[in-house]
Structures are given as C-alpha cells and as structure tokens.
Design an enzyme around this catalytic site. Structure first.
Site, PDB file in Angstrom:
ATOM      1  N   ARG A  53       5.734 -19.175   0.754  1.00 36.37           N
ATOM      2  CA  ARG A  53       4.920 -20.502   1.369  1.00 36.37           C
ATOM      3  C   ARG A  53       5.565 -21.434   0.091  1.00 36.37           C
ATOM      4  O   ARG A  53       5.700 -20.549  -0.621  1.00 36.37           O
ATOM      5  CB  ARG A  53       3.812 -20.694   1.201  1.00 36.37           C
ATOM      6  CG  ARG A  53       3.083 -19.769   2.483  1.00 36.37           C
ATOM      7  CD  ARG A  53       1.176 -19.618   2.055  1.00 36.37           C
ATOM      8  NE  ARG A  53       1.119 -18.453   0.957  1.00 36.37           N
ATOM      9  CZ  ARG A  53       0.918 -18.662  -0.400  1.00 36.37           C
ATOM     10  NH1 ARG A  53       0.212 -19.499  -1.043  1.00 36.37           N
ATOM     11  NH2 ARG A  53       0.437 -17.456  -1.134  1.00 36.37           N
ATOM     12  N   LYS A  88       0.789  -1.667   5.353  1.00 38.54           N
ATOM     13  CA  LYS A  88      -0.275  -0.877   5.709  1.00 38.54           C
ATOM     14  C   LYS A  88      -1.971  -1.301   6.190  1.00 38.54           C
ATOM     15  O   LYS A  88      -2.722  -1.832   4.975  1.00 38.54           O
ATOM     16  CB  LYS A  88      -0.425  -0.001   5.056  1.00 38.54           C
ATOM     17  CG  LYS A  88       0.899   0.439   5.651  1.00 38.54           C
ATOM     18  CD  LYS A  88       1.722   1.847   4.172  1.00 38.54           C
ATOM     19  CE  LYS A  88       2.993   1.969   4.353  1.00 38.54           C
ATOM     20  NZ  LYS A  88       3.456   2.837   2.794  1.00 38.54           N
ATOM     21  N   GLY A 130       5.541   4.639   6.192  1.00 41.29           N
ATOM     22  CA  GLY A 130       6.277   5.763   5.651  1.00 41.29           C
ATOM     23  C   GLY A 130       6.284   5.296   3.810  1.00 41.29           C
ATOM     24  O   GLY A 130       5.747   3.778   3.634  1.00 41.29           O
ATOM     25  N   LYS A 158      -4.198   6.101   4.145  1.00 46.99           N
ATOM     26  CA  LYS A 158      -3.526   6.935   3.324  1.00 46.99           C
ATOM     27  C   LYS A 158      -3.741   5.655   2.011  1.00 46.99           C
ATOM     28  O   LYS A 158      -4.272   6.607   0.436  1.00 46.99           O
ATOM     29  CB  LYS A 158      -1.837   6.894   3.393  1.00 46.99           C
ATOM     30  CG  LYS A 158      -1.104   6.057   3.226  1.00 46.99           C
ATOM     31  CD  LYS A 158      -0.422   5.817   2.023  1.00 46.99           C
ATOM     32  CE  LYS A 158       0.074   3.610   2.784  1.00 46.99           C
ATOM     33  NZ  LYS A 158       0.590   3.339   1.244  1.00 46.99           N
ATOM     34  N   ASP A 185       2.705  10.714   2.992  1.00 45.91           N
ATOM     35  CA  ASP A 185       2.980   9.315   2.058  1.00 45.91           C
ATOM     36  C   ASP A 185       1.843   9.157   1.154  1.00 45.91           C
ATOM     37  O   ASP A 185       1.632   8.511  -0.150  1.00 45.91           O
ATOM     38  CB  ASP A 185       2.438   7.890   2.594  1.00 45.91           C
ATOM     39  CG  ASP A 185       3.052   6.682   2.099  1.00 45.91           C
ATOM     40  OD1 ASP A 185       3.405   7.201   1.202  1.00 45.91           O
ATOM     41  OD2 ASP A 185       3.190   5.746   2.719  1.00 45.91           O
ATOM     42  N   SER A 206       1.379   2.694  -6.896  1.00 47.62           N
ATOM     43  CA  SER A 206       0.838   2.678  -6.210  1.00 47.62           C
ATOM     44  C   SER A 206      -0.258   1.855  -6.768  1.00 47.62           C
ATOM     45  O   SER A 206      -1.499   1.775  -7.702  1.00 47.62           O
ATOM     46  CB  SER A 206       0.592   3.899  -5.701  1.00 47.62           C
ATOM     47  OG  SER A 206      -0.618   4.003  -4.669  1.00 47.62           O
ATOM     48  N   ASN A 229      -2.503   1.199  -4.478  1.00 50.57           N
ATOM     49  CA  ASN A 229      -4.076   1.416  -4.424  1.00 50.57           C
ATOM     50  C   ASN A 229      -4.427   3.006  -5.462  1.00 50.57           C
ATOM     51  O   ASN A 229      -5.728   3.022  -5.346  1.00 50.57           O
ATOM     52  CB  ASN A 229      -4.198   2.293  -3.232  1.00 50.57           C
ATOM     53  CG  ASN A 229      -3.917   0.850  -2.258  1.00 50.57           C
ATOM     54  OD1 ASN A 229      -4.806   0.643  -1.383  1.00 50.57           O
ATOM     55  ND2 ASN A 229      -2.635   0.934  -1.433  1.00 50.57           N
ATOM     56  N   GLU A 277      -4.978  -2.488  -0.857  1.00 51.37           N
ATOM     57  CA  GLU A 277      -5.291  -3.033   0.859  1.00 51.37           C
ATOM     58  C   GLU A 277      -6.508  -1.706   1.119  1.00 51.37           C
ATOM     59  O   GLU A 277      -7.257  -2.411   2.218  1.00 51.37           O
ATOM     60  CB  GLU A 277      -3.834  -2.742   1.376  1.00 51.37           C
ATOM     61  CG  GLU A 277      -4.289  -3.624   2.865  1.00 51.37           C
ATOM     62  CD  GLU A 277      -3.398  -4.900   3.035  1.00 51.37           C
ATOM     63  OE1 GLU A 277      -5.398  -5.714   3.299  1.00 51.37           O
ATOM     64  OE2 GLU A 277      -3.437  -5.324   2.652  1.00 51.37           O
TER      65      GLU A 277
END
Length: 319
Positions: A31, A102, A131, A186, A238, A248, A250, A268
């Site tokens: 954008r 994901k 993955g 995951k 994963d 990571s 998450n 996410e």
C-alpha cells in the site's frame, strides 16, 4: 517466470527476495501509505534483508496483478476477504494465486482458500504454501522443508516446480483441509507454548505438543480432512519454529501475555482461537487447549490457574 508478492512485511519481503534469488522476475506490492513500503522504497532494505536490485516495487495493484503469472499473497489472514474483493474485476484466468499465510477467518471459521474463492470467484486457481521456517534462518542459508497444497494436483506440482530450491524443499500436500487447518492452529499452540515459557512451565511443552496434535487431528477429521495431516509439516512439523523459536510471534505474544507485558507484532493465533471456538461448537469437537486459551485471553482468566488446571489437575486415560 513473473511473480508478484502481495504484502511487504517480514514474510512478504522475504518471499520477494527468495523468488528473485531463484531467478524469477519479481514485483513486490504494498500500500502507498505503508510504513514498510516507504522504507523499502527509500532504502531498499528493512530490518531483515536488503532487496535484490532486480525486484520492482509497486503501489499499483492492477499493474502488479496483470504483469505476473504467479501471485503470492502474504498479508494478515483477517484482511484476506476484503483484499480479494479488489481482485474480482481483474483478468485472473491464467494466473495462479498462492496463499502464503496461516489462519482461519475468525468471524466465519472458514479456511483461507474458501474465503478467497468466495470473494474472487470459484474458478480462480489457488494453492497454499505452508510449513516451518523463519526469515532470519533462511537468510543465514539454513534450509527447511515446506508443503504446497491445492484442490488440483497439477497446480500443486506447478507451484512446487516453480519455487523449489536447495534452501526450501517442498512436499506435495494431499489434504488441503488438513494442511490449512493444521497450519492455522499451530499458531494457537504457539501462544500456549509462550504462556508456558512466561510462567516458567516450559517443561510442559512436551505435553502440549502431544495433546495439541491429537486435538487438531480430531478437528481436521470432523471437517472432512485426513487426521494424519496434523502430524505433517503444516502442523506438527512446524512446532519447533512456533513453540520454541525466539523468532515466533505467536510464542512471543503468549510469553509476554503471561508476564503481563505488551506485544506489538501480529500474532495470528489470537484470531484463530475465536475461529476454533466457532468450529468446536459447530462440529461438536472437544478442543480443551483452545478453550483454555479462550478463557485466558477473551474471558480474562488467570493464565497460571487455567494452564495448570489443563495439564496438571486432571487424571484421565491418555488415549
């Protein structure tokens, strides 16, 4: 081959770099008011990598779509529906869209290929690229294995042959439902792992891995997929990159949450928890880890009490 990457964040910029590195003509779209795109235009680099000189940067969506054969989409999963609607009026007949993201749509519980086709049209050619693997590791030359899946095996083979290299070894995915659900969930297990880290209960990650995989296998089966996909690259494969890696988002979110600290990057899995709750009730599948995280994040229950109750206070048969 001509490739467009949609999304200029950490993963999107890497995919543009990678596609150019293996010999494709690449357009990276972002954008016009995006901070990431402004930085790339000004400096040709971000905090992770320096763009190869051959990569073209563009703010024009029509130009970026019309001038490529493969369109890799690497944006937040919850933004996919609105974005895909913008593509509906373009000529997408001979193009292959690859969802390199994901998640599950939180409000509907639908997989991303379902969302994409609803928004753009059923006849679109779409695959998923999923993955393990972190940008930081790939840029150091550390290889990994990933999986490509679609409803059409010829599409799967075409994507694999176009993007395979010594850095990324691809496998042919045989179960689109299982791979999409496994890849999204995951991230949920990554949040749980991070909370265990934050609570100094990291030794329980083994139990989380064992129980988490079985939990998601049940869900995949209920949705019509192959439950063994939960043990493949998209989900269990994963876990190392999601439950243990410092890279990571998450896991990082879960750790910070348990410590009552702010986390500003996209995790996410937070949205996926809501989607899984919806699917759990719709398909009558017991998802105890997901339920525990929902109580912690959305019902503001104490993380230590909930997770200790989940793993340590119940006596039951293992299988």
């Amino acid at each position: 081959m001509k490739v467009t990457v949609i999304g200029c964040g950490r993963w999107g910029s890497f995919l543009a770099w990678y596609s150019a590195k293996i010999g494709h003509d690449v357009i990276l779209w972002g954008r016009e008011n995006s901070k990431n795109m402004k930085k790339l235009k000004n400096e040709r680099k971000n905090e992770y990598l320096e763009l190869l000189p051959s990569i073209e940067l563009s703010n024009s969506l029509e130009y970026s779509i019309s001038n490529s054969d493969f369109i890799i989409v690497a944006i937040g999963a919850q933004s996919l529906r609105e974005f895909a609607k913008k593509l509906k009026d373009y000529d997408n007949k001979d193009k292959t869209f690859i969802l390199n993201m994901k998640g599950i749509e939180s409000e509907t519980g639908k997989r991303l290929t379902q969302v994409f086709k609803e928004a753009i049209g059923e006849n679109v050619n779409v695959a998923v690229w999923l993955g393990p693997g972190h940008v930081q590791d790939y840029l150091k030359g550390i290889p990994n294995c990933m999986v490509v899946s679609s409803e059409n095996i010829e599409t799967t083979k075409k994507v694999v042959s176009t993007f395979s290299s010594e850095l990324i070894r691809f496998y042919y995915g045989q179960d689109l439902i299982g791979n999409e659900v496994g890849a999204a969930t995951k991230n949920v297990m990554g949040i749980a792992a991070g909370m265990l880290d934050g609570l100094e209960l990291s030794s329980l990650k083994g139990a989380l891995m064992a129980r988490g995989t079985r939990e998601i296998a049940r869900l995949i089966k209920a949705l019509g997929g192959n439950e063994t996909s939960a043990y493949g690259l998209a989900h269990l494969g994963d876990y190392e990159a999601t439950l243990f890696s410092k890279h990571s988002n998450n896991r990082g979110f879960g750790e910070r949450y348990a410590k009552k600290e702010e986390f500003t990057k996209l995790a996410e899995g937070v949205y996926t928890i809501k989607a899984l709750r919806k699917l759990s009730m719709q398909y009558e599948v017991d998802l105890p880890i997901t339920d525990a995280l929902h109580r912690i994040i959305y019902e503001e229950k104490d993380a230590k009490d909930v997770l200790e109750s989940l793993f340590l206070r119940s006596t039951k048969f293992e299988f």
